[in-house]
Write a protein that holds these residues in place. Sequence first.
Motif, PDB file in Angstrom:
ATOM      1  N   GLU A 218     -51.900 -25.180  29.838  1.00  0.00           N
ATOM      2  CA  GLU A 218     -52.127 -26.442  30.531  1.00  0.00           C
ATOM      3  C   GLU A 218     -53.573 -26.532  31.011  1.00  0.00           C
ATOM      4  O   GLU A 218     -54.118 -25.578  31.577  1.00  0.00           O
ATOM      5  CB  GLU A 218     -51.165 -26.554  31.716  1.00  0.00           C
ATOM      6  N   ASN A 219     -54.200 -27.673  30.778  1.00  0.00           N
ATOM      7  CA  ASN A 219     -55.593 -27.952  31.169  1.00  0.00           C
ATOM      8  C   ASN A 219     -56.628 -27.147  30.379  1.00  0.00           C
ATOM      9  O   ASN A 219     -57.809 -27.149  30.724  1.00  0.00           O
ATOM     10  CB  ASN A 219     -55.804 -27.721  32.668  1.00  0.00           C
ATOM     11  N   ASP A 220     -56.192 -26.464  29.331  1.00  0.00           N
ATOM     12  CA  ASP A 220     -57.103 -25.730  28.454  1.00  0.00           C
ATOM     13  C   ASP A 220     -57.545 -26.587  27.276  1.00  0.00           C
ATOM     14  O   ASP A 220     -56.898 -27.590  26.934  1.00  0.00           O
ATOM     15  CB  ASP A 220     -56.403 -24.498  27.845  1.00  0.00           C
ATOM     16  N   VAL A 221     -58.614 -26.140  26.639  1.00  0.00           N
ATOM     17  CA  VAL A 221     -58.944 -26.593  25.297  1.00  0.00           C
ATOM     18  C   VAL A 221     -59.188 -25.356  24.441  1.00  0.00           C
ATOM     19  O   VAL A 221     -59.515 -24.287  24.956  1.00  0.00           O
ATOM     20  CB  VAL A 221     -60.200 -27.500  25.257  1.00  0.00           C
ATOM     21  N   ILE A 222     -58.977 -25.493  23.150  1.00  0.00           N
ATOM     22  CA  ILE A 222     -59.387 -24.454  22.200  1.00  0.00           C
ATOM     23  C   ILE A 222     -60.733 -24.881  21.617  1.00  0.00           C
ATOM     24  O   ILE A 222     -60.895 -26.022  21.176  1.00  0.00           O
ATOM     25  CB  ILE A 222     -58.359 -24.274  21.066  1.00  0.00           C
ATOM     26  N   VAL A 223     -61.674 -23.970  21.648  1.00  0.00           N
ATOM     27  CA  VAL A 223     -63.013 -24.252  21.127  1.00  0.00           C
ATOM     28  C   VAL A 223     -63.280 -23.366  19.918  1.00  0.00           C
ATOM     29  O   VAL A 223     -63.061 -22.142  19.976  1.00  0.00           O
ATOM     30  CB  VAL A 223     -64.089 -24.000  22.200  1.00  0.00           C
ATOM     31  N   GLU A 224     -63.727 -23.984  18.832  1.00  0.00           N
ATOM     32  CA  GLU A 224     -64.260 -23.214  17.721  1.00  0.00           C
ATOM     33  C   GLU A 224     -65.672 -22.811  18.133  1.00  0.00           C
ATOM     34  O   GLU A 224     -66.539 -23.669  18.332  1.00  0.00           O
ATOM     35  CB  GLU A 224     -64.291 -24.037  16.440  1.00  0.00           C
ATOM     36  N   VAL A 225     -65.882 -21.521  18.280  1.00  0.00           N
ATOM     37  CA  VAL A 225     -67.149 -21.025  18.805  1.00  0.00           C
ATOM     38  C   VAL A 225     -68.211 -21.021  17.710  1.00  0.00           C
ATOM     39  O   VAL A 225     -68.028 -20.410  16.657  1.00  0.00           O
ATOM     40  CB  VAL A 225     -66.978 -19.609  19.380  1.00  0.00           C
ATOM     41  N   HIS A 226     -69.317 -21.686  17.964  1.00  0.00           N
ATOM     42  CA  HIS A 226     -70.447 -21.663  17.042  1.00  0.00           C
ATOM     43  C   HIS A 226     -71.480 -20.623  17.464  1.00  0.00           C
ATOM     44  O   HIS A 226     -72.090 -19.971  16.613  1.00  0.00           O
ATOM     45  CB  HIS A 226     -71.097 -23.043  16.955  1.00  0.00           C
TER      46      HIS A 226
ATOM     47  N   VAL B  36     -67.166 -26.501  19.287  1.00  0.00           N
ATOM     48  CA  VAL B  36     -66.499 -27.785  19.071  1.00  0.00           C
ATOM     49  C   VAL B  36     -65.034 -27.669  19.470  1.00  0.00           C
ATOM     50  O   VAL B  36     -64.353 -26.706  19.103  1.00  0.00           O
ATOM     51  CB  VAL B  36     -66.612 -28.208  17.591  1.00  0.00           C
ATOM     52  N   VAL B  37     -64.545 -28.643  20.217  1.00  0.00           N
ATOM     53  CA  VAL B  37     -63.146 -28.664  20.646  1.00  0.00           C
ATOM     54  C   VAL B  37     -62.245 -28.923  19.447  1.00  0.00           C
ATOM     55  O   VAL B  37     -62.451 -29.890  18.694  1.00  0.00           O
ATOM     56  CB  VAL B  37     -62.916 -29.750  21.713  1.00  0.00           C
ATOM     57  N   THR B  38     -61.238 -28.064  19.260  1.00  0.00           N
ATOM     58  CA  THR B  38     -60.311 -28.235  18.136  1.00  0.00           C
ATOM     59  C   THR B  38     -58.880 -28.528  18.576  1.00  0.00           C
ATOM     60  O   THR B  38     -58.052 -28.941  17.763  1.00  0.00           O
ATOM     61  CB  THR B  38     -60.287 -26.981  17.250  1.00  0.00           C
TER      62      THR B  38
ATOM     63  N   LEU C 140     -66.781 -13.928  22.245  1.00  0.00           N
ATOM     64  CA  LEU C 140     -67.209 -13.228  21.028  1.00  0.00           C
ATOM     65  C   LEU C 140     -66.060 -13.247  20.028  1.00  0.00           C
ATOM     66  O   LEU C 140     -65.489 -12.232  19.644  1.00  0.00           O
ATOM     67  CB  LEU C 140     -67.641 -11.796  21.358  1.00  0.00           C
ATOM     68  N   ALA C 141     -65.723 -14.452  19.621  1.00  0.00           N
ATOM     69  CA  ALA C 141     -64.577 -14.705  18.745  1.00  0.00           C
ATOM     70  C   ALA C 141     -64.780 -16.033  18.046  1.00  0.00           C
ATOM     71  O   ALA C 141     -65.563 -16.874  18.493  1.00  0.00           O
ATOM     72  CB  ALA C 141     -63.284 -14.740  19.564  1.00  0.00           C
ATOM     73  N   GLN C 142     -64.047 -16.231  16.965  1.00  0.00           N
ATOM     74  CA  GLN C 142     -64.175 -17.489  16.240  1.00  0.00           C
ATOM     75  C   GLN C 142     -63.567 -18.663  17.003  1.00  0.00           C
ATOM     76  O   GLN C 142     -64.025 -19.799  16.863  1.00  0.00           O
ATOM     77  CB  GLN C 142     -63.529 -17.352  14.859  1.00  0.00           C
ATOM     78  N   TYR C 143     -62.556 -18.384  17.821  1.00  0.00           N
ATOM     79  CA  TYR C 143     -61.924 -19.413  18.659  1.00  0.00           C
ATOM     80  C   TYR C 143     -61.612 -18.804  20.020  1.00  0.00           C
ATOM     81  O   TYR C 143     -61.322 -17.608  20.127  1.00  0.00           O
ATOM     82  CB  TYR C 143     -60.621 -19.930  18.035  1.00  0.00           C
ATOM     83  N   THR C 144     -61.662 -19.632  21.058  1.00  0.00           N
ATOM     84  CA  THR C 144     -61.288 -19.143  22.384  1.00  0.00           C
ATOM     85  C   THR C 144     -60.676 -20.279  23.188  1.00  0.00           C
ATOM     86  O   THR C 144     -60.973 -21.463  22.955  1.00  0.00           O
ATOM     87  CB  THR C 144     -62.505 -18.559  23.126  1.00  0.00           C
ATOM     88  N   ALA C 145     -59.811 -19.917  24.141  1.00  0.00           N
ATOM     89  CA  ALA C 145     -59.194 -20.890  25.043  1.00  0.00           C
ATOM     90  C   ALA C 145     -59.993 -20.930  26.338  1.00  0.00           C
ATOM     91  O   ALA C 145     -60.308 -19.892  26.917  1.00  0.00           O
ATOM     92  CB  ALA C 145     -57.742 -20.501  25.323  1.00  0.00           C
TER      93      ALA C 145
END
Length: 306
Positions: free
Chosen positions: A28-36, A71-73, A100-105
């Motif tokens: 809840e209240n999170d976003v998943i970000v594709e980390v660039h 970018v928010v996914t 330090l990951a491809q995606y993070t919450a």
Amino acid sequence: MQAITVKSRDAGVSGLTLTALPHPHAAENDVIVEVHAAGFTPGELDWPSTWTDRASRDRTPSVPGHELSGVVTELGYGTTGLTIGQRVFGLTDWTRNGTLAQYTAVEARNLAPLPADIDHVTAAALPISGLTAWQALFDHAHLTTGQSVLIHGAAGGVGSIAVQLAREAGARVIATGRAADRDTALGLGADTFIDLQAEKLEDTGEVDVVFDVIGGEILERSTALVRPGGTLVTIAEPVAVHPHDGRAIFFVVEPNRVRLADLAERLRDGRLKPIIGAVRTLAEAASAFIPDKRTPGKTIISVKEA
């Protein structure tokens, strides 16, 4: 997805490995970000929050790094203020898996929109350094026009931002570092530079504000330089010796979406420039934690190739 993880506190830097992890879940209240691009602090492996959650439970394998641009996914339930596909940058929670990951919450409130004309590598160098410098100088020390400020580590990630912010605020800036940092610090706007290896710190005289990022002996010696009514602020360690007739503050940086947006505008206007020391890939991130040749600025991990 791929991520840098740590499993053993005893292993230290040698325990950092590139690992396959499940895709993160948006609470809840999170976003998943594709980390660039991502930033980290070399001392993270010594932080309790790297190893345990808020309830002091073991959370390994954990992912270090707490700065990101990407970018928010995906949007978690109840999330407002951001949209899928939006470019963002910000600071993640200390007690959750990091960047330090491809995606993070990430909690949405910890992120700010990233203007299209700021590249991800530059943006990833800004959250901790920018917020720390601002909070130290203005939220805690209340630096104002005409005052003097002594800034240690002036060519580093945090110190270099602090020099620029203090100069724009109209303060007299005394910067410190090693001899090789002199031109960088003066180029950022410092009025004076002190080589801590060859010059006497005490010759600076009294100042209104000391901003310390080093700790130890330098922090202790700096207390005598704070004039009556002045403030010493440090992010290195709790203060054992306090200034005579002055304040001493140790703090940990906090996320702030509004301030991140302001810092981004300063960057766009050319009033602020993060110093990036090196850019490495995610596969090289583990080796980036190893203390080796000292370079000015901040190391950034480029996670997603442009």
